[in-house]
Design an enzyme around this catalytic site. Structure first.
Site, PDB file in Angstrom:
ATOM      1  N   LYS A  29       0.815  -1.213   0.000  1.00 34.45           N
ATOM      2  CA  LYS A  29       0.000   0.000   0.000  1.00 34.45           C
ATOM      3  C   LYS A  29       0.857   1.275   0.000  1.00 34.45           C
ATOM      4  O   LYS A  29       0.576   2.220  -0.730  1.00 34.45           O
ATOM      5  CB  LYS A  29      -0.886  -0.015   1.244  1.00 34.45           C
ATOM      6  CG  LYS A  29      -2.288   0.438   0.978  1.00 34.45           C
ATOM      7  CD  LYS A  29      -3.272  -0.120   2.016  1.00 34.45           C
ATOM      8  CE  LYS A  29      -2.710  -0.162   3.409  1.00 34.45           C
ATOM      9  NZ  LYS A  29      -3.300   0.856   4.298  1.00 34.45           N
TER      10      LYS A  29
ATOM     11  N   ARG B  38     -11.897   2.209   7.779  1.00 32.70           N
ATOM     12  CA  ARG B  38     -11.502   0.838   8.079  1.00 32.70           C
ATOM     13  C   ARG B  38     -12.731   0.007   8.436  1.00 32.70           C
ATOM     14  O   ARG B  38     -12.668  -1.210   8.458  1.00 32.70           O
ATOM     15  CB  ARG B  38     -10.516   0.883   9.244  1.00 32.70           C
ATOM     16  CG  ARG B  38      -9.571  -0.284   9.283  1.00 32.70           C
ATOM     17  CD  ARG B  38      -8.378   0.006  10.160  1.00 32.70           C
ATOM     18  NE  ARG B  38      -7.189   0.304   9.389  1.00 32.70           N
ATOM     19  CZ  ARG B  38      -6.066   0.774   9.931  1.00 32.70           C
ATOM     20  NH1 ARG B  38      -6.006   1.020  11.214  1.00 32.70           N
ATOM     21  NH2 ARG B  38      -5.019   1.016   9.169  1.00 32.70           N
TER      22      ARG B  38
ATOM     23  N   ARG C   3      11.715  -9.806   5.350  1.00 35.69           N
ATOM     24  CA  ARG C   3      12.145  -8.434   5.578  1.00 35.69           C
ATOM     25  C   ARG C   3      13.246  -8.383   6.646  1.00 35.69           C
ATOM     26  O   ARG C   3      13.142  -9.056   7.676  1.00 35.69           O
ATOM     27  CB  ARG C   3      10.916  -7.650   6.055  1.00 35.69           C
ATOM     28  CG  ARG C   3      10.934  -6.197   5.757  1.00 35.69           C
ATOM     29  CD  ARG C   3       9.558  -5.673   5.506  1.00 35.69           C
ATOM     30  NE  ARG C   3       8.657  -5.791   6.657  1.00 35.69           N
ATOM     31  CZ  ARG C   3       7.387  -5.406   6.631  1.00 35.69           C
ATOM     32  NH1 ARG C   3       6.878  -4.868   5.539  1.00 35.69           N
ATOM     33  NH2 ARG C   3       6.626  -5.549   7.679  1.00 35.69           N
TER      34      ARG C   3
ATOM     35  N   ARG D 167      12.125  -7.845  12.447  1.00 39.98           N
ATOM     36  CA  ARG D 167      11.210  -7.309  13.469  1.00 39.98           C
ATOM     37  C   ARG D 167      10.472  -8.465  14.127  1.00 39.98           C
ATOM     38  O   ARG D 167      10.073  -9.411  13.448  1.00 39.98           O
ATOM     39  CB  ARG D 167      10.159  -6.399  12.817  1.00 39.98           C
ATOM     40  CG  ARG D 167      10.681  -5.040  12.440  1.00 39.98           C
ATOM     41  CD  ARG D 167       9.479  -4.092  12.248  1.00 39.98           C
ATOM     42  NE  ARG D 167       9.855  -2.916  11.491  1.00 39.98           N
ATOM     43  CZ  ARG D 167       9.422  -2.653  10.262  1.00 39.98           C
ATOM     44  NH1 ARG D 167       8.593  -3.462   9.645  1.00 39.98           N
ATOM     45  NH2 ARG D 167       9.809  -1.552   9.650  1.00 39.98           N
TER      46      ARG D 167
ATOM     47  N   ARG E 258      -2.640 -11.278  11.437  1.00 41.79           N
ATOM     48  CA  ARG E 258      -2.953  -9.920  10.973  1.00 41.79           C
ATOM     49  C   ARG E 258      -3.808  -9.961   9.715  1.00 41.79           C
ATOM     50  O   ARG E 258      -4.742  -9.181   9.551  1.00 41.79           O
ATOM     51  CB  ARG E 258      -1.651  -9.154  10.677  1.00 41.79           C
ATOM     52  CG  ARG E 258      -0.997  -8.531  11.889  1.00 41.79           C
ATOM     53  CD  ARG E 258      -0.190  -7.282  11.531  1.00 41.79           C
ATOM     54  NE  ARG E 258       0.805  -7.523  10.511  1.00 41.79           N
ATOM     55  CZ  ARG E 258       2.130  -7.523  10.721  1.00 41.79           C
ATOM     56  NH1 ARG E 258       2.606  -7.292  11.912  1.00 41.79           N
ATOM     57  NH2 ARG E 258       2.966  -7.723   9.724  1.00 41.79           N
TER      58      ARG E 258
END
Ligand code: ZN
Length: 215
Positions: A13, A87, A126, A159, A170
């Site tokens: 996004k 949202r 990542r 992370r 999520r």
């Protein structure tokens, strides 16, 4: 042009937002950024939001709605891309009411769709530099020396939230929350489902083709 950008965490996004606001000279209105700004500046709204966050609660819909509608009212005539808002269906309905009172509406909803496996691979691969915050990826954006930052040689870290389990949870939460929102918009607005599984540039071109007739 007024655009709502929807997409799960890891759908790209942020990258697409950048492309869209540059090309069409729109304002990027990210609810997360705006909320952070209110908190940093210690506005009345920021303090109210902070009290919820301090107790571990989500900031209630009404606070977010007031904050974003206020921001939108001050946006330039050229338009904007909404990111992170609305949202929920309630947020979308209140936004519509505010826009209708000015004879405006959302022109397009871009719904970035990514395969779960691809998101998991993107996020779990990542690696972040703890010193300069540079972002790498073990497959797509490798550092020159394995595991070390190109700029300062620091050891790259993952992370704690970037694990498959956290990502899948999520995604599930996102889909549960967003599916009714997409249904809401499909009944009354133009929703473009965008296949966001490809490289960012290809996704960008797909979005530009969809938006071209509206520009
Ligand atoms: Zn670094």
């Amino acid at each position: 042009m007024r655009i709502v950008l929807l997409g799960a965490p890891g759908a790209g996004k942020g990258t697409q937002c950048k492309y869209i606001v540059e090309k069409y000279r729109l304002l990027h209105l990210s609810s997360g950024d705006i909320l952070r700004r209110h908190r940093a500046q210690g506005t009345a709204l920021g303090k109210k939001a902070q009290s919820y966050m301090d107790s571990g609660a989500l900031v209630p819909d009404d606070i977010i709605i007031d904050m974003m509608i206020d921001e939108i009212a001050r946006a330039p005539a050229g338009g904007y891309v909404l990111d992170g808002f609305p949202r929920t269906v309630k947020q979308a309905a209140d936004l519509d009411k505010a826009l209708e009172s000015k004879k405006q509406k959302i022109d397009a909803i871009l719904n970035l769709q990514v395969n779960e496996k691809i998101i998991v691979r993107r996020i779990t691969g990542r690696r972040i530099c703890p010193k300069c915050a540079a972002v790498y990826h073990v497959e797509n954006l490798k550092p020159r020396v394995d595991g070390k930052c190109d700029k300062d040689g620091s050891l790259l870290l993952q992370r704690p939230d970037d694990t498959a389990e956290v990502v899948i949870t999520r995604l599930k939460n996102y889909n549960e929350q967003t599916a009714p929102l997409v249904d809401y918009y499909k009944r009354k607005n133009t929703v473009f489902d965008i296949d966001a599984n490809e490289e960012a540039e290809n996704v960008r071109d797909l979005i530009f083709r969809k938006l071209a007739p509206l520009a």
